[in-house]
Write a protein that holds these residues in place. Structure first.
Motif, short mmCIF file in Angstrom:
data_model
loop_
_atom_site.label_atom_id
_atom_site.label_comp_id
_atom_site.label_asym_id
_atom_site.label_seq_id
_atom_site.Cartn_x
_atom_site.Cartn_y
_atom_site.Cartn_z
N GLU A 75 -74.00 40.80 32.59
CA GLU A 75 -74.53 39.39 31.55
C GLU A 75 -74.96 39.75 30.43
O GLU A 75 -74.66 38.93 29.62
N THR A 76 -75.61 40.91 30.62
CA THR A 76 -75.79 41.34 29.40
C THR A 76 -74.71 41.91 28.54
O THR A 76 -74.87 41.33 27.14
N TYR A 77 -73.80 42.81 28.65
CA TYR A 77 -72.99 43.37 28.01
C TYR A 77 -71.79 42.40 27.91
O TYR A 77 -70.94 43.39 28.63
N SER A 78 -71.75 41.18 27.65
CA SER A 78 -70.29 40.94 27.61
C SER A 78 -69.57 40.74 26.63
O SER A 78 -68.58 40.18 26.05
N PHE A 79 -69.99 41.64 25.29
CA PHE A 79 -69.22 41.73 23.94
C PHE A 79 -69.49 43.88 23.99
O PHE A 79 -70.64 43.98 24.53
N PRO A 80 -68.93 44.15 22.98
CA PRO A 80 -68.85 45.34 22.73
C PRO A 80 -70.19 45.42 21.37
O PRO A 80 -70.64 45.14 21.02
N ILE A 81 -69.26 46.87 21.66
CA ILE A 81 -71.11 47.63 21.07
C ILE A 81 -70.97 48.90 20.03
O ILE A 81 -71.02 49.87 20.52
N PRO A 82 -69.87 48.69 19.73
CA PRO A 82 -69.12 50.02 18.66
C PRO A 82 -70.30 50.98 17.46
O PRO A 82 -70.55 50.19 17.09
N ALA A 83 -69.86 52.08 17.13
CA ALA A 83 -70.50 52.49 16.40
C ALA A 83 -69.06 52.87 16.07
O ALA A 83 -68.15 54.11 16.58
N THR A 84 -68.35 53.05 14.52
CA THR A 84 -67.56 52.65 13.99
C THR A 84 -67.69 53.49 12.72
O THR A 84 -68.66 53.53 11.79
N PRO A 85 -67.16 54.63 12.45
CA PRO A 85 -67.63 55.71 11.40
C PRO A 85 -67.18 55.56 9.63
O PRO A 85 -65.63 54.26 9.61
N LEU A 86 -67.91 55.77 8.99
CA LEU A 86 -67.12 55.13 7.53
C LEU A 86 -67.01 56.53 7.22
O LEU A 86 -66.97 57.33 6.85
N PRO A 87 -66.37 55.80 6.15
CA PRO A 87 -65.41 56.37 5.37
C PRO A 87 -66.60 57.37 4.00
O PRO A 87 -66.44 57.25 2.86
N VAL A 88 -66.97 58.39 5.12
CA VAL A 88 -67.66 59.15 4.10
C VAL A 88 -67.46 60.99 3.90
O VAL A 88 -67.41 61.19 5.12
N ALA A 89 -67.69 61.29 3.10
CA ALA A 89 -66.53 62.84 2.81
C ALA A 89 -67.73 63.77 3.38
O ALA A 89 -67.38 64.31 4.44
N ASP A 90 -68.66 64.00 3.35
CA ASP A 90 -69.45 65.29 3.07
C ASP A 90 -70.11 65.55 4.27
O ASP A 90 -70.35 66.70 5.28
N SER A 91 -70.13 64.76 5.58
CA SER A 91 -71.15 64.18 6.52
C SER A 91 -70.39 63.44 8.03
O SER A 91 -69.55 62.37 7.65
N ASN A 92 -71.16 62.78 8.78
CA ASN A 92 -70.92 62.40 9.79
C ASN A 92 -71.72 61.17 9.31
O ASN A 92 -73.06 60.80 10.41
N VAL A 93 -71.21 59.58 9.44
CA VAL A 93 -72.00 58.82 9.08
C VAL A 93 -70.87 57.22 9.50
O VAL A 93 -69.96 56.67 9.69
N SER A 94 -72.32 56.60 11.17
CA SER A 94 -71.55 55.48 10.93
C SER A 94 -72.56 54.37 11.12
O SER A 94 -73.44 54.65 10.71
N MET A 95 -71.75 53.59 11.73
CA MET A 95 -72.24 51.83 11.44
C MET A 95 -72.07 51.26 12.85
O MET A 95 -70.88 51.44 13.71
N LEU A 96 -73.69 51.07 13.20
CA LEU A 96 -73.80 51.34 15.09
C LEU A 96 -73.55 48.79 14.93
O LEU A 96 -74.20 48.18 14.28
N GLU A 97 -72.35 48.72 15.51
CA GLU A 97 -72.21 46.77 15.16
C GLU A 97 -72.55 46.27 16.24
O GLU A 97 -72.31 45.72 17.69
N LEU A 98 -73.76 45.50 16.10
CA LEU A 98 -74.84 44.85 17.06
C LEU A 98 -74.08 43.51 16.82
O LEU A 98 -75.22 42.53 17.60
N TYR A 99 -73.59 43.16 15.70
CA TYR A 99 -73.09 42.09 16.08
C TYR A 99 -72.11 41.20 15.98
O TYR A 99 -71.57 39.68 16.10
N HIS A 100 -72.19 41.90 17.04
CA HIS A 100 -70.74 40.60 18.68
C HIS A 100 -71.01 39.97 19.24
O HIS A 100 -70.07 39.31 20.31
N GLY A 101 -72.41 39.63 19.15
CA GLY A 101 -72.19 38.62 20.96
C GLY A 101 -72.06 37.17 19.93
O GLY A 101 -71.65 37.19 18.72
#
Ligand SMILES: *Cc1c(COP(=O)(O)O)cnc(C)c1O
Length: 432
Positions: A75-101
């Motif tokens: 019942e809690t995880y009824s929607f996705p919680i993805p971490a989407t990579p951001l277009p940044v050249a020199d390191s790994n940066v992503s956005m944790l999207e907590l807003y799909h509920g």
């Protein structure tokens, strides 16, 4: 597992801590010990629900809810919680999207878990439990969505008339019969005072079986640690490095959940709390003085907190300002910087960010060069479409509504207007 108040009361089991919300001595419940994990403990877990099942199981020891864990998590995880990579050249940066509920902010996760637990513990169709929630915007919608249609449960949402945005108001007023939307003729503080007064009134409180679902309930914190666990494990498996997290912070609930996840052994690197112009936490880290104050209004309104309650938990877990400075960093981001960050996010990443999320992207852009080389996960706490009146003029484009939010906004909405006094509240509860 036992839960003890930050001020000493207890111990109680999970069920009691969930029912009470706040401890009898006014303190906040914390687990008496944290379970210890290593990344390998989660090798069999392929999604967040499976991660949560391993991470949260120890917290249910001694609870009536043990046999219901899997259903509660479904019942809690009824929607996705993805971490989407951001277009940044020199390191790994992503956005944790907590807003799909359902109400498009991270509070949906904690509210759904708490509702799944409380309705099993206290749901009674003959004498419903009444959850009272005072809200300045986001919390009320998440709590209403989580308890909507649950048999044996009722919610009364109290919000200040004319002081929430149009879309926010709609999200507070579009639910089924078990959610009562009360438009209070006063300010947010009047709503909060009314909830406190009602809960303290023993006659009313026993007639309606009042309870609260506010953000200090341990039932909202525990599930919030699971998305930090899941995102850090994915990152660690993929890259072999521990990501840092930058978290927009107000009352410190979401930030504290990340500190807790790291303390349990999840592969989490540095943690930075991004705050707005409300500087209580930032000043404490600088001066060692804890001086709560009135909150200031900012563009990141859900973070307008002058006396963050979860600091009491953070100190208990991690120590005083001297100890905290070694484990965490804090930034304070002004409204002008928030606006600039929203524009830059759109230009650099091609995405719209909400004003809360922009405190994190601003903070990331202004890290010192060493810290910038580290991998980071920036936490997006709400969908930008919730704050379209701020975001759209800045990016000069409209922000499409996510499907869930569009659905809510197309439902009929209605509210009952009440005066900020207990007689009006009691009458509304009796008549509806
Ligand atoms: C509530 C909220 C926050 C602040 O979270 P805390 O747990 O109070 O620190 C940040 N962003 C959004 C969108 C929120 O609704």
């Amino acid at each position: 597992m036992k839960y003890v108040s930050t001020r000493g009361a207890g111990p109680v089991n999970l069920d009691e801590a969930l029912r009470k919300g706040i401890a009898s001595d006014g303190g906040l419940f914390l687990p008496s010990r944290l379970p210890a994990f290593g990344p390998d403990d989660f090798n069999a877990a392929s999604d967040i629900r499976a991660v949560a099942s391993i991470l949260l199981r120890p917290f249910f020891e001694g609870s009536e809810l043990v046999s219901d864990i899997e259903q509660i998590l479904a019942e809690t995880y009824s929607f996705p919680i993805p971490a989407t990579p951001l277009p940044v050249a020199d390191s790994n940066v992503s956005m944790l999207e907590l807003y799909h509920g359902p109400t498009a902010a991270f509070k949906d996760v904690g509210a759904a878990f708490l509702a799944a637990c409380l309705s099993r513990l206290e749901g009674d169709v003959d004498a419903p439990l009444t959850i009272l929630v005072a809200t300045s915007g986001d919390t009320g919608g998440a709590v209403a969505a989580a308890f909507d249609h649950r048999p044996g449960m009722r919610v009364a949402v109290l919000f200040p008339d004319g002081r929430v945005s149009k879309r926010q108001e709609h999200q507070l007023c579009c639910w089924s019969e078990n959610v009562l939307s009360l438009k209070v003729q006063g300010a947010f503080d009047d709503c909060q005072a009314l909830v406190k007064a009602a809960m303290a009134d023993s006659k009313l409180s026993s007639t309606y079986r009042f309870s609260s679902a506010n953000s200090i309930n341990i039932g909202r914190l525990l599930p919030q640690s699971t998305y930090y666990a899941d995102a850090s494990l994915r990152h660690f498996r993929r890259t072999g490095t521990k990501p840092g997290f930058i978290i927009p912070t107000g009352n410190l609930g979401n930030g504290f959940a990340c500190v807790m996840a790291r303390a349990m052994g999840l592969p989490i690197g540095p943690i930075v709390f991004a705050t707005n112009s409300n500087r209580t936490i930032a000043d404490y880290f600088e001066s060692n003085e804890w001086s709560p104050r009135e909150s200031l209004q900012t563009l990141a309104s859900a973070m307008d907190v002058g006396d963050p309650s979860n600091m009491e938990r953070l100190r208990e877990l991690s120590g005083d300002a001297n100890a905290l400075r070694k484990q965490l960093a804090v930034t304070s981001v002004s409204d002008e910087q928030i606006k600039a960050a929203i524009r830059q996010d759109f230009a650099q990443f091609g995405i719209a960010t909400c004003p809360h999320t922009a405190t994190a992207t601003h903070t990331w852009r202004h890290l010192d060069p060493d810290a910038r080389r580290q991998d980071w996960i920036l936490v997006a706490t709400a969908h930008p479409a919730k704050f379209e009146t701020i975001v759209e003029p800045l990016i000069e484009e409209s922000v499409p509504l996510p499907a869930g939010l569009a659905d809510l906004l197309s439902r009929p909405a209605s509210a009952i207007s009440i005066q900020p006094d207990i007689t009006s509240l009691a009458a509304a509860l009796t008549d509806n």
